[in-house]
Design a protein around this motif. Structure first.
Motif, PDB file in Angstrom:
ATOM      1  N   ASN A   1       0.972  -1.422   0.177  1.00  0.00           N
ATOM      2  CA  ASN A   1       0.337  -0.117   0.397  1.00  0.00           C
ATOM      3  C   ASN A   1       0.665   1.176  -0.211  1.00  0.00           C
ATOM      4  OD1 ASN A   1      -2.541  -1.588  -0.047  1.00  0.00           O
ATOM      5  ND2 ASN A   1      -2.607  -1.621   1.946  1.00  0.00           N
ATOM      6  N   LEU A   2       2.355   1.013   0.990  1.00  0.00           N
ATOM      7  CA  LEU A   2       3.078   2.187   0.943  1.00  0.00           C
ATOM      8  C   LEU A   2       3.824   2.594  -1.331  1.00  0.00           C
ATOM      9  CD1 LEU A   2       4.633   4.614   2.339  1.00  0.00           C
ATOM     10  CD2 LEU A   2       6.177   2.706   2.821  1.00  0.00           C
ATOM     11  N   LEU A   3       3.982   1.460  -1.004  1.00  0.00           N
ATOM     12  CA  LEU A   3       4.264   1.587  -2.622  1.00  0.00           C
ATOM     13  C   LEU A   3       3.811   2.622  -3.440  1.00  0.00           C
ATOM     14  CD1 LEU A   3       7.338   0.825  -3.779  1.00  0.00           C
ATOM     15  CD2 LEU A   3       6.349  -1.178  -4.612  1.00  0.00           C
ATOM     16  N   ILE A   4       2.180   1.866  -3.403  1.00  0.00           N
ATOM     17  CA  ILE A   4       1.135   2.393  -4.597  1.00  0.00           C
ATOM     18  C   ILE A   4       0.872   3.549  -4.531  1.00  0.00           C
ATOM     19  CG2 ILE A   4      -1.632   2.236  -4.621  1.00  0.00           C
ATOM     20  CD1 ILE A   4      -1.616  -0.850  -4.265  1.00  0.00           C
ATOM     21  N   SER A   5       1.028   3.877  -2.960  1.00  0.00           N
ATOM     22  CA  SER A   5       0.672   5.674  -2.293  1.00  0.00           C
ATOM     23  C   SER A   5       1.660   6.553  -3.099  1.00  0.00           C
ATOM     24  CB  SER A   5       0.853   5.818  -0.926  1.00  0.00           C
ATOM     25  OG  SER A   5       0.838   7.292  -0.211  1.00  0.00           O
ATOM     26  N   ILE A   6       3.018   5.942  -3.247  1.00  0.00           N
ATOM     27  CA  ILE A   6       4.276   6.448  -3.631  1.00  0.00           C
ATOM     28  C   ILE A   6       4.111   6.428  -5.265  1.00  0.00           C
ATOM     29  CG2 ILE A   6       6.799   6.386  -4.560  1.00  0.00           C
ATOM     30  CD1 ILE A   6       7.101   4.867  -1.491  1.00  0.00           C
ATOM     31  N   SER A   7       3.476   5.416  -5.690  1.00  0.00           N
ATOM     32  CA  SER A   7       3.297   5.029  -7.318  1.00  0.00           C
ATOM     33  C   SER A   7       2.630   6.952  -7.654  1.00  0.00           C
ATOM     34  CB  SER A   7       2.908   4.094  -7.601  1.00  0.00           C
ATOM     35  OG  SER A   7       3.006   4.262  -9.344  1.00  0.00           O
TER      36      SER A   7
ATOM     37  N   ILE B   1      11.087  17.084  -8.462  1.00  0.00           N
ATOM     38  CA  ILE B   1      11.307  15.499  -8.583  1.00  0.00           C
ATOM     39  C   ILE B   1      12.334  14.685  -7.190  1.00  0.00           C
ATOM     40  CG2 ILE B   1      13.203  15.933  -9.916  1.00  0.00           C
ATOM     41  CD1 ILE B   1      12.682  13.135 -11.345  1.00  0.00           C
ATOM     42  N   ASP B   2      13.011  16.233  -6.842  1.00  0.00           N
ATOM     43  CA  ASP B   2      14.103  15.735  -6.101  1.00  0.00           C
ATOM     44  C   ASP B   2      13.465  15.473  -4.832  1.00  0.00           C
ATOM     45  OD1 ASP B   2      15.743  15.766  -8.038  1.00  0.00           O
ATOM     46  OD2 ASP B   2      16.444  18.278  -7.353  1.00  0.00           O
ATOM     47  N   GLU B   3      12.235  16.349  -4.746  1.00  0.00           N
ATOM     48  CA  GLU B   3      11.069  16.808  -3.988  1.00  0.00           C
ATOM     49  C   GLU B   3      10.979  15.323  -2.963  1.00  0.00           C
ATOM     50  OE1 GLU B   3       7.836  18.742  -1.182  1.00  0.00           O
ATOM     51  OE2 GLU B   3       9.234  19.135  -2.752  1.00  0.00           O
ATOM     52  N   LEU B   4      10.310  15.098  -4.232  1.00  0.00           N
ATOM     53  CA  LEU B   4       9.913  13.506  -4.466  1.00  0.00           C
ATOM     54  C   LEU B   4      10.309  12.765  -4.137  1.00  0.00           C
ATOM     55  CD1 LEU B   4       7.419  13.792  -8.103  1.00  0.00           C
ATOM     56  CD2 LEU B   4       6.579  14.010  -5.489  1.00  0.00           C
ATOM     57  N   VAL B   5      11.014  11.697  -4.945  1.00  0.00           N
ATOM     58  CA  VAL B   5      12.403  10.955  -4.576  1.00  0.00           C
ATOM     59  C   VAL B   5      13.101  11.176  -3.016  1.00  0.00           C
ATOM     60  CG1 VAL B   5      14.426  10.083  -5.121  1.00  0.00           C
ATOM     61  CG2 VAL B   5      13.220  11.066  -7.354  1.00  0.00           C
ATOM     62  N   ASN B   6      13.240  12.174  -3.160  1.00  0.00           N
ATOM     63  CA  ASN B   6      13.335  12.391  -1.536  1.00  0.00           C
ATOM     64  C   ASN B   6      12.835  11.636  -0.131  1.00  0.00           C
ATOM     65  OD1 ASN B   6      16.381  13.437  -1.563  1.00  0.00           O
ATOM     66  ND2 ASN B   6      15.852  15.218  -1.540  1.00  0.00           N
ATOM     67  N   THR B   7      11.222  12.616  -0.685  1.00  0.00           N
ATOM     68  CA  THR B   7      10.789  11.649   0.531  1.00  0.00           C
ATOM     69  C   THR B   7       9.651  10.217   0.124  1.00  0.00           C
ATOM     70  OG1 THR B   7       8.761  13.564   0.131  1.00  0.00           O
ATOM     71  CG2 THR B   7       7.985  12.486   0.852  1.00  0.00           C
ATOM     72  N   SER B   8      10.328   9.724  -0.914  1.00  0.00           N
ATOM     73  CA  SER B   8       9.980   8.209  -1.275  1.00  0.00           C
ATOM     74  C   SER B   8      10.485   7.471  -0.489  1.00  0.00           C
ATOM     75  CB  SER B   8       9.473   8.059  -2.628  1.00  0.00           C
ATOM     76  OG  SER B   8      10.770   8.139  -3.424  1.00  0.00           O
ATOM     77  N   LEU B   9      12.506   7.858  -0.139  1.00  0.00           N
ATOM     78  CA  LEU B   9      13.127   7.279   0.410  1.00  0.00           C
ATOM     79  C   LEU B   9      13.064   6.841   1.904  1.00  0.00           C
ATOM     80  CD1 LEU B   9      16.643   8.704  -1.879  1.00  0.00           C
ATOM     81  CD2 LEU B   9      15.657   6.287  -1.740  1.00  0.00           C
ATOM     82  N   LYS B  10      12.402   8.348   2.433  1.00  0.00           N
ATOM     83  CA  LYS B  10      12.196   8.242   3.794  1.00  0.00           C
ATOM     84  C   LYS B  10      11.257   7.400   3.562  1.00  0.00           C
ATOM     85  CE  LYS B  10      10.840  11.812   7.666  1.00  0.00           C
ATOM     86  NZ  LYS B  10       9.351  10.942   7.868  1.00  0.00           N
ATOM     87  N   GLN B  11      10.421   7.874   3.429  1.00  0.00           N
ATOM     88  CA  GLN B  11       9.249   6.427   3.643  1.00  0.00           C
ATOM     89  C   GLN B  11       9.376   5.055   3.844  1.00  0.00           C
ATOM     90  OE1 GLN B  11       6.193   8.398   0.403  1.00  0.00           O
ATOM     91  NE2 GLN B  11       4.920   9.119   2.415  1.00  0.00           N
ATOM     92  N   ILE B  12      10.223   5.130   2.508  1.00  0.00           N
ATOM     93  CA  ILE B  12      10.539   3.688   2.102  1.00  0.00           C
ATOM     94  C   ILE B  12      11.799   2.956   3.290  1.00  0.00           C
ATOM     95  CG2 ILE B  12      11.386   1.700   0.906  1.00  0.00           C
ATOM     96  CD1 ILE B  12       9.220   2.206  -0.168  1.00  0.00           C
ATOM     97  N   GLY B  13      12.477   3.762   3.918  1.00  0.00           N
ATOM     98  CA  GLY B  13      13.660   3.934   4.886  1.00  0.00           C
ATOM     99  C   GLY B  13      12.698   3.341   5.694  1.00  0.00           C
ATOM    100  N   GLU B  14      12.184   4.380   6.537  1.00  0.00           N
ATOM    101  CA  GLU B  14      11.513   4.022   8.200  1.00  0.00           C
ATOM    102  C   GLU B  14      10.601   3.233   8.023  1.00  0.00           C
ATOM    103  OE1 GLU B  14      10.822   8.627   8.869  1.00  0.00           O
ATOM    104  OE2 GLU B  14       9.510   7.791   7.613  1.00  0.00           O
ATOM    105  N   PHE B  15       9.275   2.721   6.459  1.00  0.00           N
ATOM    106  CA  PHE B  15       9.284   1.395   6.945  1.00  0.00           C
ATOM    107  C   PHE B  15       9.937  -0.341   6.767  1.00  0.00           C
ATOM    108  CE2 PHE B  15       6.579  -2.191   5.444  1.00  0.00           C
ATOM    109  CZ  PHE B  15       5.382  -1.883   5.512  1.00  0.00           C
ATOM    110  N   VAL B  16      10.767   0.125   6.110  1.00  0.00           N
ATOM    111  CA  VAL B  16      11.863  -1.270   6.292  1.00  0.00           C
ATOM    112  C   VAL B  16      12.862  -1.190   7.790  1.00  0.00           C
ATOM    113  CG1 VAL B  16      11.770  -1.248   3.915  1.00  0.00           C
ATOM    114  CG2 VAL B  16      13.602  -0.331   4.698  1.00  0.00           C
ATOM    115  N   GLN B  17      12.700  -0.213   8.245  1.00  0.00           N
ATOM    116  CA  GLN B  17      13.736   0.294   9.410  1.00  0.00           C
ATOM    117  C   GLN B  17      15.129  -0.129   9.035  1.00  0.00           C
ATOM    118  OE1 GLN B  17      12.351  -2.790  12.339  1.00  0.00           O
ATOM    119  NE2 GLN B  17      10.316  -2.041  12.469  1.00  0.00           N
ATOM    120  N   ALA B  18      15.165   1.095   8.074  1.00  0.00           N
ATOM    121  CA  ALA B  18      16.594   1.121   7.602  1.00  0.00           C
ATOM    122  C   ALA B  18      17.592   2.626   8.520  1.00  0.00           C
ATOM    123  CB  ALA B  18      17.197   1.825   6.138  1.00  0.00           C
TER     124      ALA B  18
END
Length: 435
Positions: free
Chosen positions: A31-37, A48-65
């Motif tokens: 669902n997170l991936l769908i939201s980002i997409s 685009i820079d803001e979009l990529v950085n935001t998605s990196l934060k969301q994915i990173g936090e989710f996988v606890q990186a």
């Protein structure tokens, strides 16, 4: 027996709970991936820079990186550079230290990426100690305990990778999570590629706009030049014609016949040149007129046009009644009808020539026509006759500019012009004017 059964049931319930947790986590990840997409698809890619950085934060936090990032490969210079990075609170950014790195330092995961595979190290401390340039020696100084990198592939070509570092603890990635990270990597490739395409289109539009401005400027300069030169040529031609007329008049009783014919030929060519210069002047004037638009009664306009033309006795011109009133410049519209009717007169070969002028109301525009029963035009010439200096035949007095003037004026008013003709039966010129 009952206690064993109870323990087995307890283990079974626990396994179901754990399996359910895994399924729920995978669903949240998807669902997170769908939201980002969705954000990638609907957002303006200028940020685009803001979009990529935001998605990196969301994915990173989710996988606890603790750190997530994007790298690009440069196989011309055999380097790799960190282009985007997100760091959890308290984690030191590394992006400035990870520019133009030799790919010799990352051959371990480069080999995996070239095969389209993820490179995953669950526990850095278990890597072999293979010297100062070994993978462990590179990762441990950064405090990395676990790492996973996913290749970015565009058009079957490896262009970079995304990665996730775990600093505070060892992090495990299931096969399903790795597959989802692959999907995220493909999303990044697509959005960056879309941005590149938009950038290419933007640059092409800028070049197109610059070219149009340049062409417009050149066209304006050429029109000015043509107008100035044509204007300056008129006076000498008038002088030549006047001198010829004076000479013929003063020596009409003594001039020899062959010499008289030669002077007449010169006079005829001077008249041709004068018509050509007038045509060039008219052509270059079309875009140079000051704004003097007003409502024009086309019935009155046609009456004035017919009075200005030399109409042979064997030609009848029929003008429809109740022609519309059109907003525009009267000189331009006069030029249209003068040239079309004059053209019909020149190419009339019947004992009784008939020229008809009319209009059809097409709701959003008027469709005018000038129809004759003259010699007709071969279809091969339909497009060519609107070009400057093009003549169907070498007539005694024709500049070859008239129809190009008509087309330029019709285009000026965002209209269209075309021909219907049959050899020997006549020609009809159609043109449209918006209401």
């Amino acid at each position: 027996m009952s206690s064993i059964t109870s323990n087995e049931k307890g283990n079974e319930d626990f396994e179901k709970q754990e399996a359910n947790k895994i399924i729920q986590r995978q669903l949240r990840f998807q669902n997170l991936l769908i939201s980002i997409s969705t954000k990638y698809i609907n957002s303006d890619l200028s940020n685009i820079d803001e979009l990529v950085n935001t998605s990196l934060k969301q994915i990173g936090e989710f996988v606890q990186a603790d750190r997530s990032y994007v790298f690009s490969y440069d196989f011309i210079n055999n380097t790799s550079s960190n282009t985007y990075e997100w760091c959890a609170k308290g984690i030191i950014p590394e992006i400035e230290n990870l520019q133009n790195l030799s790919i010799e330092y990352i051959t371990h995961w480069l080999d995996a990426h070239r095969k389209g595979q993820a490179f995953y190290v669950e526990d850095v401390s278990k890597l072999p100690k293979d010297g100062d340039l070994g993978l462990r020696a590179i990762l441990e100084p950064q405090g990395i305990q676990s790492l996973i990198t996913i290749p970015k592939i565009k058009n079957n070509e490896l262009i970079g990778f995304i990665g996730f570092d775990s600093v505070r603890k060892i992090n495990k990635y299931t096969e399903n999570e790795q597959e989802i990270l692959f999907v995220y990597a493909n999303m990044l490739v697509n959005v960056i590629q879309r941005k590149e395409h938009e950038e290419v289109i933007r640059k092409q539009e800028e070049k197109k706009e610059e070219l149009l401005k340049s062409l417009s400027h050149q066209n304006d300069e050429l029109n000015k030049y043509a107008h100035a030169v044509s204007h300056d040529l008129k006076a000498p031609l008038i002088n030549v014609q006047t001198l010829i007329d004076w000479f013929i008049e003063d020596h009409k009783d003594t001039i020899q016949e062959d010499f008289s014919e030669l002077l007449k030929e010169i006079s005829l060519n001077v008249e041709k040149m004068n018509l050509l210069i007038k045509g060039i002047l008219d052509y270059s004037t079309i875009d140079r007129l000051e704004n003097d638009d007003r409502d024009i009664d086309f019935n009155s306009l046609l009456n004035g046009v017919l009075k200005s033309l030399k109409i042979p006795e064997h030609i009848t011109i029929k003008v429809h009644e109740n022609l519309p009133t059109v907003y525009g410049n009267i000189w331009r519209f006069k030029q249209v009808f003068v040239n079309l009717i004059d053209n019909a007169i020149k190419y009339s070969n019947k004992e009784k020539g008939i020229i008809e002028v009319g209009v059809t109301d097409k709701n959003e525009y008027y469709e005018f026509f000038v129809k004759d029963n003259g010699i007709g035009i071969n279809s091969d010439y339909f497009d060519r006759i609107f070009k400057v200096f093009t003549k169907l035949e070498s007539t005694s007095l024709s500049s070859g500019v008239g129809l190009s003037i008509v087309k330029k004026i019709v285009n000026y008013y965002n209209g269209k012009i075309w021909i219907e003709s049959e050899l020997g039966s006549g020609t009809t010129f159609y043109f449209t004017i918006l209401k």
